[in-house]
Design an enzyme around this catalytic site. Structure first.
Site, mmCIF file in Angstrom:
data_model
loop_
_atom_site.group_PDB
_atom_site.id
_atom_site.type_symbol
_atom_site.label_atom_id
_atom_site.label_comp_id
_atom_site.label_asym_id
_atom_site.label_seq_id
_atom_site.Cartn_x
_atom_site.Cartn_y
_atom_site.Cartn_z
ATOM 1 N N GLY A 49 0.862 -1.181 0.000
ATOM 2 C CA GLY A 49 0.000 0.000 0.000
ATOM 3 C C GLY A 49 0.888 1.217 0.000
ATOM 4 O O GLY A 49 1.892 1.243 -0.706
ATOM 5 N N SER A 82 6.234 -5.161 -0.616
ATOM 6 C CA SER A 82 6.107 -3.785 -1.125
ATOM 7 C C SER A 82 6.354 -2.759 0.000
ATOM 8 O O SER A 82 7.475 -2.655 0.486
ATOM 9 C CB SER A 82 4.746 -3.609 -1.793
ATOM 10 O OG SER A 82 4.718 -2.481 -2.615
ATOM 11 N N ALA A 83 5.346 -2.022 0.431
ATOM 12 C CA ALA A 83 5.553 -1.058 1.523
ATOM 13 C C ALA A 83 6.115 -1.748 2.763
ATOM 14 O O ALA A 83 6.944 -1.187 3.483
ATOM 15 C CB ALA A 83 4.241 -0.348 1.855
ATOM 16 N N HIS A 119 9.716 -3.132 -6.569
ATOM 17 C CA HIS A 119 9.138 -2.849 -7.896
ATOM 18 C C HIS A 119 10.173 -2.156 -8.782
ATOM 19 O O HIS A 119 9.813 -1.308 -9.603
ATOM 20 C CB HIS A 119 7.890 -1.957 -7.789
ATOM 21 C CG HIS A 119 6.830 -2.447 -6.860
ATOM 22 N ND1 HIS A 119 6.034 -3.533 -7.152
ATOM 23 C CD2 HIS A 119 6.430 -2.026 -5.631
ATOM 24 C CE1 HIS A 119 5.179 -3.735 -6.153
ATOM 25 N NE2 HIS A 119 5.409 -2.835 -5.212
ATOM 26 N N GLU A 154 10.231 -7.171 -9.984
ATOM 27 C CA GLU A 154 9.013 -7.948 -9.710
ATOM 28 C C GLU A 154 9.337 -9.447 -9.684
ATOM 29 O O GLU A 154 10.061 -9.949 -10.544
ATOM 30 C CB GLU A 154 7.954 -7.693 -10.788
ATOM 31 C CG GLU A 154 7.462 -6.259 -10.890
ATOM 32 C CD GLU A 154 6.709 -5.762 -9.674
ATOM 33 O OE1 GLU A 154 6.687 -6.447 -8.636
ATOM 34 O OE2 GLU A 154 6.155 -4.656 -9.749
#
Lengths: 204, 204
Positions: A49, A82-83, A119, A154
Site C-alpha cells: 500500500g 512492497s511497503a 518494484h 518484480e
C-alpha cells in the site's frame, strides 16, 4: 499476525489475507494494540500500500520498537511485501510511494543494513517521459545518503537470516552504492561489497 | 532570480539557466541569502530536481514566507518547473520524487489552492509492473486529503493570474477530486469545480 496499515480498508485487507492463509492452517489476526498483541505471534506479515501511511500508523501505535526488538531477538519472523519491505530498511527514503501523509520521521525498522527499492524497473530507452528514471532517483538518494540500495525487480525476494542474505526468484537484483557503478546481483547467496571493494560482486 | 535547490550542483545549474536566459537580456542570479536577496527580483524561477531536497533547503533558508508574501502581493512573478511546480501547491504530497531527505514539514508555498502532479502519465494497459499507477497514487492521496489535484502531462503548463487559471500546451490535463470521477480539462481557461458541482467541467 498481520499489519494492514499501508492500505485504507484495513479489515477488508486482513480478511483477504486470512482467506489465503487459512487453507495452509495459518491463523491470521490483525495487529491492533501494540506490543501485547505481538506476544503470541510467530510471524508478522506487513502488506503493501502506501509506505508513508504505513510508517505513520506504526509510529502512532508505538509499534516500531516492539517489532524491532522481537525480530532482532529471533522470536518473530518478519515478512514484508512492497511497503512492508520498505519499512524493513533503515529508512523509507527509497520508497516509490507518494507522500500522502507525513510520518514524524522517515526512520523505519532497520531490520537490515541496506535500503530496498521494491518494484524496481529498468529505464525504457524509448520513453518520452521527462521525469526521472528509477535509477536516477536512487542516484539522487546517494547524493544525500551513504546506505547501499538493492533494487528488487518484480517476482524477487530477499531472505535474510542473521547475516546471510539470499536473493530468491529468477531475476537479478540491482545494487547501488554511493560513488560506485551499479552492479547486478545473481540469484542465490549475495554479499553487499563495501565501497572499498570496488565494483566486483563475489556472487557474480 | 533563480532557486536551484532541487538539484545537487547548484552553481552548475544556475550557470546553465543564466546561459539560456542571457540572450533574452534576462539577468539571472542565484537566490542565496533569503528575503533581502529577493528584494530587487521581478521573477523567481524554481527549477526541477528533487522536491524533498528543494523544500528542505527553503525551510533551512527561511525562504518560504518571503516568497509567499512577495508573490501574493503581486511584486514577484513565480515560475516553477517540475519540483518547482510541486512546491507552488499547498503541500508536496503529490510529488513523484523519492523522499531522499526529510523536510521539517510537507507544507509548501500554497500559491495555488490545488495540488499539482507534474509529469503526469496515463496507465499503460500492457504493463506487467505491480507497483501503483500514477492515477492510483493520486487516489491514495484522496483517501487521506481533500485538495483537488491537477495531473499535468509533459508539455503542459498552468498560467495563474489572480483567480484565473489557463492550461497552456496542446494536451488536456487530468483533474482528480475526492469522491468524484477524474475528468479531462481542455487547454484554455479552466475552472476547478467543487465536489458539489459533480463531474461536469465548465471548460469542456
Amino acid at each position: 499476525m498481520f499489519a494492514p496499515y499501508a492500505g485504507k480498508d484495513r479489515d477488508a485487507y486482513t480478511s483477504r489475507v486470512a482467506e489465503r492463509l487459512g487453507p495452509m492452517s495459518l491463523e491470521t489476526t490483525q495487529l491492533r494494540h501494540g506490543a501485547n498483541d505481538l506476544e503470541g505471534a510467530d510471524v508478522l506479515f506487513v502488506g503493501g500500500g502506501n509506505t508513508f501511511r504505513l510508517l505513520k500508523a506504526l509510529y502512532e501505535r508505538e509499534l516500531l520498537e516492539p517489532i524491532r526488538r522481537k525480530v532482532r531477538s529471533g522470536t518473530l519472523l518478519y515478512i514484508g511485501s512492497s511497503a512492508g519491505t520498505n519499512i524493513a530498511a533503515p529508512t523509507i527514503k527509497t520508497t516509490n510511494d507518494m507522500p500522502i501523509v507525513q510520518p514524524p520521521s522517515f526512520d523505519a525498522l532497520g531490520l537490515v543494513r541496506f535500503q530496498i527499492n521494491p518494484h524496481y524497473f529498468d529505464p525504457d530507452p524509448n520513453s518520452t517521459h521527462k521525469g526521472e528514471t528509477r535509477e536516477q532517483r536512487i542516484q539522487e538518494f546517494h547524493e544525500e545518503n551513504e546506505t547501499p540500495v538493492i533494487g528488487l525487480r518484480e517476482g524477487s525476494a530477499l531472505l535474510v537470516e542473521d547475516e546471510a542474505i539470499t536473493l530468491l526468484g529468477e531475476k537479478t537484483a540491482r545494487l547501488f552504492r554511493r560513488g560506485a557503478d551499479a552492479i547486478e546481483l545473481s540469484a542465490g547467496a549475495i554479499v553487499i561489497p563495501s565501497r572499498e571493494d570496488g565494483a566486483e560482486s563475489p556472487s557474480q
